[in-house]
Every structure is written in structure tokens, then in C-alpha cells.
Design an enzyme around this catalytic site. Structure first.
Site, mmCIF file in Angstrom:
data_model
loop_
_atom_site.group_PDB
_atom_site.id
_atom_site.type_symbol
_atom_site.label_atom_id
_atom_site.label_comp_id
_atom_site.label_asym_id
_atom_site.label_seq_id
_atom_site.Cartn_x
_atom_site.Cartn_y
_atom_site.Cartn_z
ATOM 1 N N ASP A 24 47.498 43.223 59.209
ATOM 2 C CA ASP A 24 48.945 43.287 58.990
ATOM 3 C C ASP A 24 49.649 43.127 60.336
ATOM 4 O O ASP A 24 49.021 42.954 61.369
ATOM 5 C CB ASP A 24 49.331 44.604 58.301
ATOM 6 C CG ASP A 24 48.931 45.818 59.129
ATOM 7 O OD1 ASP A 24 47.940 45.737 59.878
ATOM 8 O OD2 ASP A 24 49.613 46.852 59.040
ATOM 9 N N GLU A 56 38.606 44.376 56.156
ATOM 10 C CA GLU A 56 39.702 44.047 57.060
ATOM 11 C C GLU A 56 39.140 43.910 58.478
ATOM 12 O O GLU A 56 38.007 44.324 58.759
ATOM 13 C CB GLU A 56 40.774 45.150 57.014
ATOM 14 C CG GLU A 56 42.094 44.734 57.671
ATOM 15 C CD GLU A 56 43.289 45.556 57.211
ATOM 16 O OE1 GLU A 56 43.140 46.387 56.299
ATOM 17 O OE2 GLU A 56 44.391 45.341 57.765
ATOM 18 N N HIS A 87 40.192 40.430 55.680
ATOM 19 C CA HIS A 87 41.604 40.575 55.317
ATOM 20 C C HIS A 87 42.475 40.412 56.557
ATOM 21 O O HIS A 87 42.398 41.209 57.494
ATOM 22 C CB HIS A 87 41.807 41.958 54.700
ATOM 23 C CG HIS A 87 43.208 42.232 54.239
ATOM 24 N ND1 HIS A 87 43.693 41.804 53.027
ATOM 25 C CD2 HIS A 87 44.234 42.876 54.838
ATOM 26 C CE1 HIS A 87 44.947 42.188 52.892
ATOM 27 N NE2 HIS A 87 45.309 42.847 53.979
#
Ligand SMILES: [Ca+2]
Ligand SMILES: [Ca+2]
Ligand SMILES: [Ca+2]
Length: 849
Positions: free
Chosen positions: A343, A717, A660
Site C-alpha cells: 500500500d 504481501e 500483494h
């Protein structure tokens, strides 16, 4: 727990084109497989998400939320769930129970998750206070792997309460039964074993008696053979396994295979080169995680991109970031730093452990006999006099400093107001960026990392070192005055919460780093009084993580020179921890130091952090079993595991490559790259905390709770706190050469600071020949803790590079006979702070025994 997310959501901008398909509004027969993960809310709200203006909670087995009044549009308040697969031309039954108090019309959609939010079914049920069940059918006009189911609840002038339960979408294709392709049943480190290091493998077999094995070279010639050792059923994989030990084979080469029970392993090398490149690749990961700077494609071919979050539209940050509403009335420039993971958020506590481990990777090169200088990283700061690993650490440390308020407290995190979807390059993120409240944990992370930065940067940039020391002391004082400001466990819209209810370990870590750097009594007394100073830190899970940082302080007190009373016991405590991890390795048929039962989020980093304890014990004692424990541990991450795959991109014949990430999102957009070589996947997570894992991995044995799918953020991730121990451990292994035992020198050193004054000190060094042969010509090397410099000297030729000093013989004292000594000395120019004697002396390049 490692990274925890209470929700993940995609931004909802508008509901444009309506494309109703097959909406009948009549009750449907429930047939076909269920597509909604957790529509019954028995124990958790996961993986459902909500907009930032509301919270939801489980009430009587239902999911309930207080919907705020005063919103305009239906989409101003939403509860939803992502990643629902739709199959074209299949008919679905959509059903749910809902109530509203007072009664209210809501909107329920199955839709495209991105603009234009095409709706495949659009319902507007009239909800009652007593509650009712609603049933619809529709036929999907599209094949779509990631539809959303949403309840749009906005548009009411007054607040109301919404509850939902038994959300069901039945039909379509039955969920694929996922069976991983685990290849041959002989499991090896697919990258490399060190020629003179341990070499272990695992065979999956139903056989209960020992079986023969053969090691073959690239030409297929048998070069070694032996018998397996039956190990019974391994709980972490639920497999019956044997172990294979071929450590006795020492010849380097490529393309080896191991054959047993009619199966032949994936190929592997015997050699040391792979760890030199892994050390560098694991660190190069950080450059392409950088925020606030364009990534130069010439430095990272295929990874170049514009700078993210430098105040250029559509970005709304990070040069002038306001707080969340009601949190503060100022804005800060918090540009720079690393994106945390997949992110665009930046979190001080996770950045803190990561930057600390990078600095420790560097600091170890000054204090550990087997350490070698860290390689160059092809970053914009390459080619100067500062080691690149420190340049990379500084990129993050500068950001951590920016998160500090004038009163010393540090904001916990900065991230998007709402979760964004994948893929999304950093410079294209349109979300509002917000500072979240200060926390004691974040403040202590800055105190610890800035204290460490103050000493490691001192020889390179005294002003930066001084700035860090001042920030560290200020943060410490602020945390002491505000010891219980905790990050909220529900502040998880748009970013991870990183909440931590116990910050006593953060206090200990910060005090330890401040003490090592300054030698001041305040920090010494705090360290000695802390329960963490003598507590058992050596968990069967991970020895440390972003919320459990006491071991960072303990290991640094043990391995970085300092004058703490009782330091021998501190060093012994690390060795005791390593003994426990060695026992775990010996008992585990896959040879890893991690055996907690269920595996946690980020389990691969836990394995690595346990390996750091083993490595520290080797640095302290020089005893090979600790080193060999590290070498066995890496086998697990590089292929000796139940899934028969490497978790490091680019390393091993079968390796994770779809982690991810919003910008390494090749599997969603072929114009984007896969993660760069050296990127570590989070690894098996028994918690199954994302929809892909929930759909594909139910009932998994711990080692099988992993899937290389970009949407499985809870198993797959990338993260800055995972690559940090990977690079630390890779550097440790790279320093072991071919795995042979490196010679130590026959010498003993007395190092006595005879006097000190505010900006200087005088030191006498005595070098004794403890061997049976004359030393004919000598140079003795050691490192200072911080920015100390050699000034006037006598009886040796001194040279100094950064913190590292070499004193070489003069012609008249070139020969030291057995049992004899030479004495020389210098006046030092003292940097402020502690000035301990070194732990490590190298005579002509070899450590004094
Ligand atoms: Ca229920
Ligand atoms: Ca550099
Ligand atoms: Ca903690």
C-alpha cells in the site's frame, strides 16, 4: 501479530452506468456454491469493510453499524465486501437479512469495483425495525473475478442504525478446489548450500523405514549417497517425512539434484555466490519502495516511475498533510520515507524496526568477526563515501524525523483516507492523505532509531548525527511524560492500524539505544530496572516484530560495545535464546527455528528474526552450531518446505512472484513489473485473513496456508519489515564465505582509555602475541562506536576510514616474539557520547581469539 487490518476497501466515487441484468425481485431458489466469504458474521466482520464515517461491530451474530446523518448521496456511507467472482451467463441468487431503526430504504448492489461501478443487480429494499429477509436473482453479463457486494446507506439527514446478516450470493462456478503444485517430494534449498556448511533436505513419503538417497551432479553422476532418517508426521505440514543430511559433500558446483524414493529434487547449487547477490538484492528492494523521489529506470530497469506523493496532482500529499478531522489543526511535510508494503501508507512503528535492522546490519560490520562490508546498491547515493546501506536507511530515518511534533511526540502513521484498489502506481493515488494521532509507541520508535542513527552516522555526517541525537532525547522525554497514548485498534480505514497495547518493550528498546549511544546514567538505570532486561524474549514464534521490540534492545546491548554493568549476562541471555532455537531446528524435520503451532501473518519474517538471534549468538561465542542454525533456517525460506517453493522472488526454480503490491502488480496489469528480485513474501498465515486465502486454503496445515496470489495480502504481501531481516541474514551468510572455519589470530589486546576530557581522550593499546611463532609485521584494526577520531599518536602508524581505525607497526616494533607485547597509543578527538572499548580487534585481518 504482525500486520493487522480491520478492513480493506476500494474507493467509491460514483455509481454511473446502471446495467441491471435479470433482476426479478422474486424469491429465488438457493442453489449453487456460496460466493460470499463470511456472510453470517459468526465470529468476525472480516473481510467486510466500511467507509471512514462509520464503524461496524458484531451484535447478536449480526453486523451492525450506526449510520451518521447529514450525508447527501447513497454512496456517502457504505458497507461492502470485495473480490466476489462472477461468471458470465450464470444465474445467481442474492439474499440477505437486514433491519433499520428507524425504518429506511437502503441500496444493495453487486457491482464492478472500479469506475464506472457497473451494477449487475441493484436492489432498494425497504428495511423495517423488526428486520426481514430479501431475495433476488440475476444473471451475470460478465466474467469478473472481483465484483463487490455493497450496501449503500448514505443520504439520510438523521442518524439511523443498520444491521445485516446471512448475506448470500449462490450460483456460478463452484469454487475451484485449490491444490498447490508442490512438485517432487524431495525438498531442498533451491538456491545454494555453502560448500562447507550444513546440507539438509526433507523427503515427503509414506514410507516408515529409512530409504536410500543419492546426490547427483549436473551431469547426473552420483557424487554422494546415504540413507534417510524417518521423522514421522510433521505437525506444521501434516506430512510424513524423512530428513536427509548430505553435509559431508563439500564440492562446489551448479545443477545438483537429490534423488530418493523415486523422486528427484529441483536443482540447486553448492556455492557462496547466491548470498552475495541476495544480500544486495534484499536491500535494493528499498529503493523502489521509496516515496517522494522518482525511481530512475537506469538504476532499476523496468521499475522506473515518477515520484509518488510530492504534492503533484492527482496525489494529495505528502508535502503538506493535515491531521484526520479533530486530531490536530496543523499540517506537516512528511514526504519521503518508504511505502510500508503493498500500500501507500507510511507507519512509524513498522518503519522503525525496519530502519533499525538496516542500521544494525551495517553496525554489525564494525563488531562481528565474520562480517564483511555491505555491497553497493545502485541507488542515487552510490559512489560516495557513505555505505549505501546507510544511505538507504537515511531515506527512512529522515521521514521518521519529520513525523515528530515540536513537543517531541511522534505521529503514529500517515496514509490514505480510504483504501485504494490494485493496481495503483504511487504518483496516481488520488486519495486524501491524513496524519493520524501521535502515539507513545511511535515516539519511542523515533527515540530508538534516532539514537542509533546518532552513532552510526556520526563519522559520515556529524550534523545529521547531532540532529538525530537531539530528536531522540526529545522523543524520550515526551514519551516519559505521555507513557500511555496508544494507537487505536479501530483506526484501520485506508491503512493498517499497527496498534500495540503494551509499550513497555518500546521504552526498553529506546532506553537501550540511548544508553549505548550516550552512556548516560538515566538510560542505564532505566534499562537495568526494566523487566524486559531479564525477561525471556525467545518465543517459539518470532523473537521480535514491530510490536515486540525488546529483543532489538537486548541484542544491541549484547553485540554493540557498551559499558553496561552485567553485560556478560546480557550476552549470555542471547546465547540462551539461541540454544532454544537450535533445539527447535533439531526437532523440526524441515529444520526451521520457528514452531509456534499456527503460523502468524508475516511468518517468514518471524523465521528470519529467530535466525538473527542465532547469528548474534555466533557473533558472541564463535561457536559453529549457531551459525549452522542460520544456514539451516535459510533452507526453509528458499525451498526446503511443504510447498516446495522459495519465498524470495528471483531465487530458486519456483519462487513467489505475485506478492500483494499496488505497483508490482504484473498479474493484474501486464505493463507493470513483478516484485524485484530479492522481495520476500509474508509467508504462510494460519489466520487466513483475506478472501483469497479464505476461499482457497480452508483447513490448511500451517505450512500450506500460503498462496502466491496478488490478492492474498494476508499471506503474500511485501513489507519493509520483512525484507529487513532477510537482508540482515543474507549479509550474515554472505560473510561466511564457503562455510569453512576462518582462522583467528593468536593475539590479545589491552585497550585502555587512560583519561578523557570534554572533547578528547587518550588511549593506550597493548598487543600481545599469544601464539608460538613470532609475528613479523602487524596491523591491528578496530572500530569506534561513533564519530571518534584518532589525533596525535605514537609507536604505530594510524589510518582511519570513517569509524574504522588501523594501527600498523613501525619498523622498530615490527616483530612480536611469542609471549611478548607491543604498546602504542593515541589521543582521540571525542564525538559527544559514549566511548567504549571495542569488542573486536583484527590482527592482519583475522580476529584476535
Ligand atoms: Ca449471523
Ligand atoms: Ca553511498
Ligand atoms: Ca510493544
Amino acid at each position: 501479530m504482525f500486520r493487522r487490518f480491520t478492513s480493506r476497501r476500494l474507493s467509491i466515487l460514483a455509481t454511473a452506468a446502471l446495467a441491471l441484468a435479470g433482476l426479478t425481485g422474486v424469491p429465488a431458489h438457493a442453489e449453487g456454491p456460496e460466493q460470499i466469504p463470511n456472510g453470517t458474521f459468526d465470529t468476525t466482520a472480516d473481510p467486510w469493510w466500511h467507509t471512514a464515517n462509520l464503524e461496524f461491530a458484531l451484535t447478536d451474530g449480526r453486523l451492525c453499524a450506526d449510520i451518521p446523518g447529514g450525508t447527501v448521496n447513497p454512496w456517502d456511507a457504505i458497507i461492502g465486501v470485495n473480490d466476489i467472482p462472477l461468471v458470465k451467463d450464470e444465474t445467481y441468487a442474492f439474499a440477505f437479512y437486514a433491519s433499520a431503526d428507524p425504518g429506511k430504504v437502503a441500496r444493495a448492489y453487486v457491482q464492478l469495483p472500479v469506475d464506472p461501478y457497473t451494477q449487475y443487480i441493484s436492489a432498494a429494499p425497504e428495511l423495517s425495525v423488526s428486520g426481514d429477509s430479501y431475495h433476488y436473482t440475476f444473471t451475470s453479463p460478465v466474467d469478473l473475478p472481483n465484483a463487490q457486494v455493497v450496501f449503500q446507506l448514505g443520504g439520510s439527514a438523521t442518524p439511523w442504525r443498520f444491521c445485516v446478516d446471512n448475506v448470500s450470493l449462490q450460483g456460478g462456478a463452484p469454487p475451484e478446489v485449490y491444490t498447490p503444485d508442490t512438485g517432487p517430494r524431495v525438498r531442498v534449498n533451491q538456491v545454494a548450500y555453502l560448500p562447507k556448511g550444513p546440507k539438509n533436505a526433507t523427503l515427503v513419503t509414506d514410507a516408515t523405514d529409512a530409504l536410500p538417497w543419492k546426490l547427483k551432479d549436473a551431469a547426473g553422476k552420483v557424487v554422494a549417497q546415504g540413507s534417510t532418517t524417518p521423522r514421522g508426521v510433521d505437525a506444521s505440514s501434516r506430512q510424513n517425512v524423512h530428513s536427509i543430511d548430505f553435509s559431508a559433500y563439500h564440492k562446489a558446483g551448479t545443477g545438483f539434484t537429490l534423488t530418493a524414493d523415486g523422486e528427484t529434487s529441483r536443482p540447486f547449487d553448492i556455492g557462496a555466490d547466491a548470498y552475495q547477490s541476495l544480500e544486495v538484492d534484499a536491500l535494493k528492494f528499498y529503493y523502489t519502495q521509496r516515496s517522494g523521489i522518482a525511481i530512475d529506470d537506469a538504476l532499476r530497469p523496468g521499475y522506473g516511475r515518477p515520484a509518488g506523493h510530492i504534492g503533484t496532482a492527482p496525489n494529495q500529499g505528502d508535502t503538506n498533510v493535515p491531521c484526520q478531522p479533530g486530531v490536530c489543526d496543523y499540517s506537516l511535510d512528511v514526504s519521503g520515507g518508504w511505502y510500508d508494503a503493498g500500500d501507500h501508507g507510511k507507519y512509524v512503528v513498522n518503519g522503525g524496526i525496519s530502519v533499525a535492522q538496516l542500521m544494525s546490519e551495517f553496525e554489525r560490520t564494525k563488531n562481528a568477526a565474520s562480517a564483511r562490508p555491505i555491497g553497493a546498491l545502485a541507488i542515487p547515493e552510490s559512489g560516495d563515501d557513505v555505505p549505501d546501506v546507510l544511505d538507504e536507511a537515511r531515506w527512512e530515518q529522515e521521514f521518521l524525523l519529520k513525523m515528530q511534533r515540536p513537543d517531541g511526540m511522534v505521529h503514529h502513521k500517515i496514509h490514505d483516507e480510504n483504501w485504494t484498489g490494485l493496481p495503483l502506481l504511487p504518483h496516481l493515488d488520488p486519495q486524501k492523505r491524513e496524519l493520524h494521532p501521535v502515539s507513545t509507541a511511535a515516539t519511542l520508535n523515533l527515540a530508538a532509531t534516532a539514537a542509533q542513527a546518532a552513532r552510526v552516522f556520526a563519522p559520515y555526517d556529524a550534523a545529521f548525527a547531532a540532529k538525530n541525537l537531539a530528536a531522540a532525547k526529545k522523543a524520550w522525554a515526551a514519551a516519559k511524560a505521555n507513557p500511555a497514548i496508544l494507537a487505536s485498534p479501530s483506526d484501520g480505514n485506508g491503512g493498517g492500524t499497527y496498534d500495540d497495547a503494551d509499550v513497555s518493550d518500546e521504552f526498553y528498546w529506546a532506553a537501550a539505544e540511548l544508553y549505548i549511544t550516550t552512556g548516560d546514567a538515566e538510560y542505564k538505570n532505566f534499562v537495568l530496572a526494566s523487566p524486559h532486561h531479564t525477561a525471556d524474549l525467545w518465543s517459539q514464534g518470532g523473537a521480535m516484530d514491530w510490536g515486540h521490540v525488546a529483543a532489538l534492545g537486548r541484542i544491541d546491548l549484547a553485540t554493540v560495545p557498551n559499558g553496561l554493568p552485567g553485560r556478560d549476562a546480557v550476552r549470555q541471555s542471547v546465547v540462551t535464546g539461541a540454544d532454544r532455537y537450535l533445539t527447535t531446528i533439531d526437532q523440526h524435520p524441515y529444520g526451521l527455528p520457528y514452531n509456534p503451532g499456527d503460523y502468524v501473518w508475516g511468518s517468514n519474517s518471524a523465521v528470519l528474526n529467530d535466525m538473527i538471534v542465532l547469528a548474534a549468538a555466533y557473533d558472541i561465542t564463535g561457536k559453529l552450531p549457531y551459525r549452522d542454525g542460520v544456514l539451516q533456517g535459510i533452507d526453509y525460506l528458499l525451498g526446503r518446505n511443504a510447498l516446495n517453493q522459495s519465498y524470495v522472488t528471483g531465487y530458486g526454480e519456483v519462487a513467489s512472484k505475485n506478492q500483494h503490491s499496488r505497483w508490482y502488480a504484473h498479474s493484474l496489469d501486464t505493463s507493470l513489473p513483478n516484485p524485484p528480485h530479492g522481495s520476500l513474501a509474508g509467508g504462510p498465515n494460519s489466520g487466513l485473513q483475506d478472501p483469497v486465502a479464505q476461499a482457497k486454503l480452508p483447513g490448511c496445515a500451517p505450512q500450506f496456508c500460503y498462496i502466491d496470489d496478488i490478492n492474498s495480502y494476508s499471506t503474500n504481501e511485501v513489507a519493509v519489515n520483512w525484507n529487513a531481516p532477510l537482508s540482515w541474514v543474507a549479509a550474515f551468510i554472505a560473510g561466511q564465505g564457503d562455510g569453512g572455519i576462518s582462522a583467528s589470530a593468536n593475539c590479545k589486546v589491552g585497550y585502555t582509555v587512560h583519561g578523557s576530557w570534554p572533547d578528547g581522550f587518550t588511549t593506550q593499546v597493548t598487543l600481545t602475541n599469544t601464539g608460538h611463532k613470532a609475528i613479523d609485521g602487524w596491523s591491528l584494526t578496530w572500530s569506534f562506536l561513533g564519530g571518534q577520531k584518532v589525533g596525535h599518536s605514537w609507536a604505530a602508524e594510524f589510518t582511519q576510514k570513517a569509524a574504522t581505525v588501523t594501527a600498523a607497526n613501525q619498523s622498530y616494533n615490527k616483530i612480536i616474539q611469542p609471549g611478548q607485547s607491543v604498546t602504542f597509543g593515541f589521543n582521540g578527538v571525542s564525538a559527544p557520547g559514549a566511548n567504549p572499548g571495542p569488542d573486536l580487534f583484527l590482527l592482519n585481518g583475522a580476529p584476535c581469539a
